[in-house]
Design an enzyme around this catalytic site. Structure first.
Site, PDB file in Angstrom:
ATOM      1  N   ARG A 107      -5.458  -9.040  13.906  1.00  0.00           N
ATOM      2  CA  ARG A 107      -4.082  -8.169  13.942  1.00  0.00           C
ATOM      3  C   ARG A 107      -3.573  -8.593  15.311  1.00  0.00           C
ATOM      4  O   ARG A 107      -4.051  -7.966  16.179  1.00  0.00           O
ATOM      5  CB  ARG A 107      -4.120  -6.887  13.619  1.00  0.00           C
ATOM      6  N   GLN A 137      -2.030  -7.833   2.631  1.00  0.00           N
ATOM      7  CA  GLN A 137      -1.306  -6.888   2.115  1.00  0.00           C
ATOM      8  C   GLN A 137      -0.617  -7.190   0.624  1.00  0.00           C
ATOM      9  O   GLN A 137      -0.843  -6.712  -0.263  1.00  0.00           O
ATOM     10  CB  GLN A 137       0.033  -6.239   2.774  1.00  0.00           C
TER      11      GLN A 137
END
Ligand code: CP
Ligand code: NVA
Length: 308
Positions: A107, A137
């Protein structure tokens, strides 16, 4: 090498296979405690590095638990504690990490970091969110929609608010999974043209509308996200809040959607800003399933990356 960098750069048939595999793995775990291993242990003997240059609750915990359920081991690293934050190049970091671990989840801020990591790593790299996209996601979101309502193809998804990184991956998914996508928000926060074009080129109907009520009419799924993302300057907060307030997802707005419409939010949410508690905790909301499905979707993504 199967890197999982973005929805639009992953083959549509492979994306479908990942969703189906996630659903099957979730089904196979019914009734088990979270710490119980899966019957199959495809990650046995594998080491996974989870690197965070931004905060995270869901991504961090769901990847860690997912690896362990599949028999692998993890190390969770913060970018600032690594030499990555102190001048060592991404390429050199990628080469070194590839000697220790079998898979890297990262990330980060700029997407160039993850692209460079993937270019120089000799193990698969997974995008755990950049300023520009958040593909894991949206795989969880597709899984969640289909669990509740069947195939997402041909459905109408409406995004209300900021055309941010999560919105970008949703638009890419519209093209890859064949659903229609309406964005409603202020013009200055429109999603990138590149993603609108991608979805349209794949045959999705994409609309950009300024009137939230008109946009949400007939929606099968209404989605929003925070008005200020982790990479946005806090100095924009007041202006964004003023601009975005008309796009709050509340009961009045949900009433315009189809009666069986779902509501999603990737979380963390700011209650009473982008969404009211009445909607988050109300009958349309599937946000907790959505959060759970990060685990199942990412397990399937990791298996796909490793070919196991
Ligand atoms: N939705 C999501 O990615 O949450 P975290 O920032 O907590 O990982
Ligand atoms: N758009 C949000 C998503 C957080 C999961 C951000 O980037 O901060």
């Amino acid at each position: 090498m199967n890197h999982f960098l973005d929805i639009h750069t992953t083959d549509a048939a492979e994306l479908r296979a990942i969703i189906d595999s996630a659903a099957a793995m979730k089904q196979a775990r019914q009734g088990r405690h979270k710490g119980e291993p899966d019957d199959q242990q495809p990650l046995k003997g594998r080491m996974v590095a989870l690197i965070f240059e931004k905060p995270s609750t869901r991504t961090r915990v769901s990847f860690d638990v997912g690896v362990r359920q599949m028999g692998g081991q993890t190390m969770v690293l913060s970018g600032s504690e690594m030499q990555l934050g102190h001048g060592e190049t991404i390429a050199d970091t990628a080469r070194v990490l590839s000697r220790y671990v079998d898979l890297i989840m990262l990330r980060t801020f700029d997407e160039s970091v993850i692209q460079e990591m993937a270019e120089y790593a000799s193990v698969p790299v997974i995008n755990g969110l950049t300023n520009r996209t958040h593909p894991c996601q949206i795989m969880a979101d597709v899984l969640t929609f289909e669990e509740h309502r069947g195939p997402i193809a041909g459905k109408k998804v409406v995004w209300a608010g900021d055309g941010n990184n999560v919105c970008a991956s949703f638009l890419q998914a519209a093209g890859q999974f064949g659903f229609d996508f309406t964005f409603t928000g202020p013009q200055t926060l429109d999603p990138e043209d590149a993603w609108v074009r991608f979805a349209r080129d794949k045959g999705s109907e994409v609309r950009i509308m300024r009137d939230p009520a008109a946009a949400v009419e007939g929606a099968d799924l209404v989605v929003t996200d925070t008005w200020v993302s982790m990479h946005d300057s806090q100095s924009t907060k007041e202006r964004r809040h003023n601009q975005l307030r008309p796009y709050q997802v509340n009961e009045a707005l949900m009433a315009v959607a189809r009666p069986d419409a779902l509501f999603m939010h990737c979380l963390p949410a700011h209650r009473e800003d982008e969404v009211t508690s009445a909607v988050m905790d109300g009958p349309h909301s599937v946000i907790w399933d959505e959060a759970e499905n990060r685990l199942h979707a990412q397990k399937a993504i990791m298996r796909w990356c490793l070919g196991v």
